[in-house]
Design a protein around this motif. Structure first.
Motif, PDB file in Angstrom:
ATOM      1  N   PRO A   1      26.532  -6.883   5.518  1.00  0.00           N
ATOM      2  CA  PRO A   1      26.199  -6.724   6.943  1.00  0.00           C
ATOM      3  C   PRO A   1      25.003  -7.562   7.365  1.00  0.00           C
ATOM      4  N   ALA A   2      23.971  -7.641   6.522  1.00  0.00           N
ATOM      5  CA  ALA A   2      22.788  -8.437   6.844  1.00  0.00           C
ATOM      6  C   ALA A   2      22.826  -9.753   6.096  1.00  0.00           C
ATOM      7  N   HIS A   3      22.418 -10.809   6.732  1.00  0.00           N
ATOM      8  CA  HIS A   3      22.390 -12.123   6.105  1.00  0.00           C
ATOM      9  C   HIS A   3      20.989 -12.394   5.552  1.00  0.00           C
ATOM     10  N   ALA A   4      20.610 -11.590   4.581  1.00  0.00           N
ATOM     11  CA  ALA A   4      19.294 -11.704   3.964  1.00  0.00           C
ATOM     12  C   ALA A   4      19.292 -10.892   2.683  1.00  0.00           C
ATOM     13  N   SER A   5      18.306 -11.166   1.824  1.00  0.00           N
ATOM     14  CA  SER A   5      18.167 -10.441   0.562  1.00  0.00           C
ATOM     15  C   SER A   5      16.740 -10.579   0.073  1.00  0.00           C
ATOM     16  N   LEU A   6      16.460  -9.908  -1.038  1.00  0.00           N
ATOM     17  CA  LEU A   6      15.183 -10.053  -1.722  1.00  0.00           C
ATOM     18  C   LEU A   6      15.423 -10.670  -3.083  1.00  0.00           C
ATOM     19  N   ARG A   7      14.554 -11.614  -3.450  1.00  0.00           N
ATOM     20  CA  ARG A   7      14.639 -12.272  -4.762  1.00  0.00           C
ATOM     21  C   ARG A   7      13.541 -11.689  -5.652  1.00  0.00           C
ATOM     22  N   PHE A   8      13.988 -11.004  -6.720  1.00  0.00           N
ATOM     23  CA  PHE A   8      13.085 -10.400  -7.688  1.00  0.00           C
ATOM     24  C   PHE A   8      12.961 -11.339  -8.895  1.00  0.00           C
ATOM     25  N   ASP A   9      11.761 -11.472  -9.416  1.00  0.00           N
ATOM     26  CA  ASP A   9      11.536 -12.336 -10.577  1.00  0.00           C
ATOM     27  C   ASP A   9      10.862 -11.555 -11.694  1.00  0.00           C
TER      28      ASP A   9
ATOM     29  N   GLU B   1      25.558   2.047  -2.997  1.00  0.00           N
ATOM     30  CA  GLU B   1      26.045   0.664  -2.964  1.00  0.00           C
ATOM     31  C   GLU B   1      24.883  -0.316  -2.894  1.00  0.00           C
ATOM     32  N   THR B   2      25.089  -1.483  -3.472  1.00  0.00           N
ATOM     33  CA  THR B   2      24.166  -2.581  -3.279  1.00  0.00           C
ATOM     34  C   THR B   2      24.894  -3.897  -3.509  1.00  0.00           C
ATOM     35  N   PHE B   3      24.304  -4.970  -3.040  1.00  0.00           N
ATOM     36  CA  PHE B   3      24.794  -6.318  -3.303  1.00  0.00           C
ATOM     37  C   PHE B   3      23.830  -6.976  -4.291  1.00  0.00           C
ATOM     38  N   LEU B   4      24.382  -7.677  -5.268  1.00  0.00           N
ATOM     39  CA  LEU B   4      23.576  -8.209  -6.361  1.00  0.00           C
ATOM     40  C   LEU B   4      24.045  -9.605  -6.731  1.00  0.00           C
ATOM     41  N   LYS B   5      23.081 -10.436  -7.117  1.00  0.00           N
ATOM     42  CA  LYS B   5      23.392 -11.745  -7.686  1.00  0.00           C
ATOM     43  C   LYS B   5      22.425 -12.011  -8.829  1.00  0.00           C
TER      44      LYS B   5
ATOM     45  N   PRO C   1      37.088   2.591  -1.375  1.00  0.00           N
ATOM     46  CA  PRO C   1      36.732   1.164  -1.308  1.00  0.00           C
ATOM     47  C   PRO C   1      36.863   0.562   0.089  1.00  0.00           C
ATOM     48  N   ASN C   2      37.823   1.045   0.885  1.00  0.00           N
ATOM     49  CA  ASN C   2      37.957   0.481   2.231  1.00  0.00           C
ATOM     50  C   ASN C   2      36.902   0.992   3.195  1.00  0.00           C
ATOM     51  N   GLN C   3      35.967   1.826   2.680  1.00  0.00           N
ATOM     52  CA  GLN C   3      34.844   2.307   3.476  1.00  0.00           C
ATOM     53  C   GLN C   3      33.521   1.726   3.001  1.00  0.00           C
ATOM     54  N   PHE C   4      33.575   0.872   1.986  1.00  0.00           N
ATOM     55  CA  PHE C   4      32.343   0.289   1.453  1.00  0.00           C
ATOM     56  C   PHE C   4      31.698  -0.645   2.484  1.00  0.00           C
ATOM     57  N   LEU C   5      30.496  -1.095   2.166  1.00  0.00           N
ATOM     58  CA  LEU C   5      29.784  -2.018   3.041  1.00  0.00           C
ATOM     59  C   LEU C   5      30.532  -3.332   3.253  1.00  0.00           C
ATOM     60  N   THR C   6      31.452  -3.649   2.358  1.00  0.00           N
ATOM     61  CA  THR C   6      32.227  -4.880   2.472  1.00  0.00           C
ATOM     62  C   THR C   6      33.338  -4.773   3.510  1.00  0.00           C
ATOM     63  N   ALA C   7      33.660  -3.563   3.953  1.00  0.00           N
ATOM     64  CA  ALA C   7      34.785  -3.366   4.879  1.00  0.00           C
ATOM     65  C   ALA C   7      34.464  -3.952   6.240  1.00  0.00           C
ATOM     66  N   ARG C   8      35.514  -4.435   6.889  1.00  0.00           N
ATOM     67  CA  ARG C   8      35.366  -4.986   8.240  1.00  0.00           C
ATOM     68  C   ARG C   8      36.196  -4.166   9.206  1.00  0.00           C
TER      69      ARG C   8
ATOM     70  N   VAL D   1      27.490   0.365  10.171  1.00  0.00           N
ATOM     71  CA  VAL D   1      27.699   0.815   8.783  1.00  0.00           C
ATOM     72  C   VAL D   1      27.040   2.157   8.511  1.00  0.00           C
ATOM     73  N   LEU D   2      26.548   2.819   9.536  1.00  0.00           N
ATOM     74  CA  LEU D   2      25.959   4.151   9.353  1.00  0.00           C
ATOM     75  C   LEU D   2      27.061   5.193   9.456  1.00  0.00           C
ATOM     76  N   VAL D   3      27.842   5.303   8.405  1.00  0.00           N
ATOM     77  CA  VAL D   3      28.962   6.239   8.368  1.00  0.00           C
ATOM     78  C   VAL D   3      28.440   7.663   8.265  1.00  0.00           C
ATOM     79  N   ARG D   4      29.323   8.612   8.477  1.00  0.00           N
ATOM     80  CA  ARG D   4      28.955  10.024   8.365  1.00  0.00           C
ATOM     81  C   ARG D   4      28.333  10.308   6.986  1.00  0.00           C
ATOM     82  N   ASP D   5      27.285  11.089   6.973  1.00  0.00           N
ATOM     83  CA  ASP D   5      26.566  11.505   5.759  1.00  0.00           C
ATOM     84  C   ASP D   5      25.754  10.381   5.122  1.00  0.00           C
ATOM     85  N   THR D   6      25.463   9.317   5.890  1.00  0.00           N
ATOM     86  CA  THR D   6      24.560   8.296   5.361  1.00  0.00           C
ATOM     87  C   THR D   6      23.169   8.901   5.195  1.00  0.00           C
TER      88      THR D   6
END
Length: 620
Positions: A428-436, A467-471, A613-620, A362-367
Motif C-alpha cells: 500500500p505504501a511506496h516506502a520502507s525502512l532499511r535496517f543494517d 503481515e509484513t513486507f521484507l527484502k 490470502p485474498n484479504q492480505f495487504l497484497t489484495a487489490r 487496508v484498515l479491515v475489521r479488527d485491525t
C-alpha cells in the motif's frame, strides 16, 4: 555486434521438468489454475493471464512432405499433439520455421494444406517460406503455390493475425500470454528491403510489445552447441534486430546441427538467437517439436524437444532408433534461458507499479495496528538513504495507540536505520525502512511500542494475522543467523512457561535462520510449549510478503500468498504476551536484544483474527 556477457543460459534440468513417463515440456508447463481460461475453439482452453505459457515451434518438415516419396504422418501427429496439449501446456501459438515442403509443388502444398487444416481454428499459427518452398532472391517473387496455400488469406480470421507485407510472404501476429501481449514476426527466408521496412513499421506500430522474430535462415550451428549469424542472419541483425530493443528472441531453421548464441544489441541488452532443425535426424526429424515454455515467475524460458509421433507409439512397439529419438535430452535440445522479463523489457515497456493506497483502504475489521513508512505513517520520511534518528515515531494508523519509536541497539552507528523508497510492487505504501543490523559486534535498530501501548498485553485468543513486507539484500553479506523480524519482548519464563526451547525465549517472534529459513515461534495461551513453523530458504534481492495466520487453533505461515509446508501441528490459541513492547526489527533473548535485522521492511499490519490470502495487504 558483440557477444553478450553474463550467464543467461541455464542448461540443468529444472525440478518442474522431472515428471516420469510424460513429455517433459508438458509436465513443466501446467497452468497455475487461478485465473479464468479463454476458450480456444476445439483445441481446448488457454489462460492468457497465467504466468506460464508456451510457444510451440515446428522446424523444417521438408523430408516428410516430399512427393518423391515420404511420410507426412509425423507432421500430422505433431500438429494433433500440440492442439490436444494446448490446455495442459497453455500453448498460445505455433510457429513453423519454413521448408514446409521439399519442392514447393502444388501436390506437396496440398498435403501441407490438409495437415494444417486439421488444426485450423483450433490453434493460431504462422508459417513462413523456406528455400524449398519458394524460389527467387527475395520475397518480391509474385504468385507461387506456397503463397496460394500459406498467404495472408489463410491467417486472416485468426485472432492473433495482425497483417502481412505487400508481397504477402511476411506476416505478424500478436499473442497473449503471461498477462501481456507479445509480437511475433514471421519473415520470409529472403526478406527484401521493402519487407524489412514493413517489419520496422510493424515494430513502430507496437512500440511496447516484446517481439519474437522467426525466419528460416538466421544462424548456423556449431559442433560445440554455439551458433554464428548466417549471411542472411547478419542482414537481419544489421537491418532490423540490433536497433530494435523489442526483439529479444529470434528463431530459425535451415541448417544443422542445432545451436544458439546470445548477442548484445545497440541498447546493451541480450538477444537470444536459436537454430532448430532436425531433418538430418531419424525419419526426417520425425515431426520434432521444440516447446518454448515461458515462466514469468521464475524469469525463465524452458526449452524441450520431442517427437509426438514417436511418443504416441507404445513402448513395446518402438524400435531402438525410435526410442532414441522420441525425446532429445542433450544440453543443446533441453535447456533454459534465464531472462528477467521486467528488466529486459523496461526500456520500451516499463512495469506498471500499482499506485499507493491510503491507510483507510487496508484498515479491515479488527485491525489492531498498521504501520507504514511514507509520510502518512512516518512524518520523518525523506530522501532515499536518509538517516532515521532515535526517538522517531512511526504512527499506528489504525488509531489504536500502538505507535512505534526508533531505538538504536548497543552503540550502533546512525546508518543502521535509513529511509528507503524501495517497496514491494503491491505494498500500500511506496516506502520502507532499511535496517543494517549484524553481529561482531552486535548492532542494529528496532521500532518499539510505547510502555502503555494496548498491543503489549493483547493475547489474541480469537486468532491473529501478522503481515509484513521484507527484502533481504543481494549480496547477503555477513553472518545474520537467527536475526529477528518482529517479536514481543520479555522472557517467556516470566509467564511460568518451561516446556519450550528455553525460558529465555521471547513470547512470540519471527526470525531468519542461518539457512535463511523463516522461523515463527509462539508460546500460546493453551500450551506450555513453543509450536514452531519453518519456511523454505528465502531468496535475496527480491521483495516478499509474509503473513502469519492463526485461527484460534493452528498457525499457518504464508510467503507471497503461498502456504508453507512445515507449519506447527500443535493446537495453538493466542499469544502469551507479558505486557512488554512489540518490536519491529529484532528479537530478544533473555530480555535483551543482540543483533538487529538486516534488510528492508515495509508496511506491517496486525489484525485480531485470521485473514484469508485474498484479504492480505497484497489484495487489490
Amino acid at each position: 555486434m558483440t557477444a553478450c556477457s553474463g550467464n543467461s543460459d541455464v542448461s540443468r534440468r529444472r525440478l518442474l521438468q522431472a515428471a516420469v513417463g510424460t513429455p517433459v515440456a508438458i509436465a513443466a508447463t501446467a497452468s497455475l489454475g487461478a485465473a479464468p481460461a479463454v476458450a480456444a475453439g476445439r483445441g481446448g482452453s488457454v489462460d492468457p493471464t497465467a504466468p506460464r505459457f508456451s510457444l510451440a515451434v515446428l522446424p523444417d518438415t521438408q523430408y516428410l512432405i516430399d512427393e518423391g516419396g515420404s511420410d507426412p504422418e509425423p507432421v500430422r501427429a505433431a500438429l494433433r499433439h500440440v492442439t490436444r496439449s494446448r490446455e495442459d501446456a497453455n500453448i498460445v501459438f505455433l510457429a513453423h520455421l519454413g521448408d514446409v515442403t521439399e519442392h514447393g509443388t502444388e501436390a506437396e502444398l496440398r498435403t501441407a494444406d490438409r495437415a494444417f487444416d486439421a488444426i485450423h481454428g483450433r490453434l493460431p499459427y504462422s508459417v513462413l517460406g523456406g528455400n524449398h518452398d519458394v524460389s527467387g532472391n527475395d520475397d518480391d517473387r509474385g504468385d507461387t503455390p506456397y503463397l496460394r496455400t500459406f498467404g495472408p488469406r489463410r491467417f486472416a480470421r485468426m485472432d492473433t493475425y495482425g497483417g502481412a507485407s505487400p508481397s504477402g510472404y511476411n506476416t505478424f501476429h500478436v499473442l497473449s500470454g503471461g498477462g501481456r501481449r507479445w509480437l511475433l514476426l514471421a519473415l520470409d527466408w529472403r526478406v527484401s528491403d521493402a519487407s524489412i521496412r514493413w517489419a520496422q513499421g510493424v515494430l513502430d506500430q507496437h512500440p511496447t510489445l516484446p517481439a519474437i522474430l522467426t525466419t528460416h535462415d538466421l544462424v548456423w550451428g556449431e559442433e560445440d552447441g554455439g551458433a554464428q549469424l548466417s549471411a542472411h542472419g547478419q542482414r537481419l541483425w544489421d537491418g532490423l534486430i540490433r536497433a530494435n530493443d523489442q526483439i529479444f528472441l529470434a528463431l530459425g531453421g535451415h541448417y544443422w546441427p542445432t545451436g544458439r548464441t546470445t548477442l548484445t544489441n545497440d541498447h546493451g541488452n541480450a538477444v537470444h538467437l536459436h537454430i532448430a532443425n532436425y531433418q538430418d535426424r531419424y525419419y526426417g526429424g520425425a515431426g520434432m517439436i521444440r516447446l518454448y515454455s515461458f515462466d514469468l515467475v521464475r524469469g525463465m524460458i524452458d526449452v524441450t524437444t520431442y517427437s509426438p509421433w514417436l511418443l504416441e507409439k507404445k513402448e513395446r512397439d518402438r524400435t531402438p532408433l525410435e526410442a532414441e529419438h522420441m525425446e532429445l535430452t542433450d544440453p543443446g535440445e533441453r535447456f533454459s534461458v534465464e531472462i528477467d522479463f521486467d528488466e529486459r523489457f523496461a526500456s520500451f515497456a516499463p512495469p506498471v507499479v500499482p499506485p499507493s493506497r491510503p491507510a483507510a483502504d487496508v484498515l479491515v475489521r479488527d485491525t489492531v495496528a498498521y504501520w507504514r513508512f511514507d509520510t502518512s505513517g512516518l512524518p520523518a520520511a525523506g530522501t532515499d538513504g536518509g538517516l532515521i534518528a532515535p526517538g522517531t515515531v512511526a504512527r499506528d494508523l489504525s488509531g489504536n495507540g500502538n505507535d512505534l519509536a526508533v531505538q538504536r541497539l548497543h552503540s550502533s552507528a546512525p546508518e543502521v536505520l535509513t529511509w528507503s523508497a524501495e517497496h514491494h510492487d503491491t505494498a500500500p505504501a511506496h516506502a520502507s525502512l532499511r535496517f543494517d543490523g549484524g553481529k561482531e559486534p552486535n548492532r542494529g535498530a528496532v521500532l518499539r511500542s510505547e510502555r502503555d501501548a494496548p498491543l503489549n498485553s493483547m493475547t489474541f485468543d480469537r486468532g491473529y494475522t501478522i503481515e509484513t513486507f521484507l527484502k533481504l539484500p543481494e549480496p547477503f553479506e555477513g553472518d545474520h543467523a537467527w536475526m529477528g523480524i518482529f517479536s514481543w519482548e520479555g522472557r517467556i519464563g516470566e509467564a511460568g512457561k518451561t516446556g519450550g526451547y528455553s525460558e529465555d525465549d521471547a513470547p512470540c517472534s519471527l526470525n531468519v535462520t542461518s539457512e535463511r529459513f523463516l522461523q515463527f515461534v509462539v508460546y500460546p495461551q493453551n500450551l506450555d510449549s513453543d509450536p514452531t513453523s519453518w519456511s523454505h530458504a528465502l531468496p535475496t534481492g527480491r521483495w516478499m510478503h509474509l503473513a502469519v495466520v492463526n485461527d484460534g487453533r493452528q498457525t499457518v505461515l504464508y510467503v507471497d500468498g503461498s502456504r508453507i509446508a512445515r507449519n506447527a501441528a500443535e493446537r495453538s490459541r493466542g499469544i502469551t504476551t507479558l505486557g512488554k513492547p512489540f518490536a519491529l526489527g529484532g528479537t530478544q533473548s533473555a530480555g535483551d536484544f543482540g543483533q538487529g535485522f538486516y534488510g528492508w521492511l515495509g508496511d506491517t499490519r496486525i489484525v485480531a483474527r485470521a485473514l484469508k490470502p485474498n484479504q492480505f495487504l497484497t489484495a487489490r
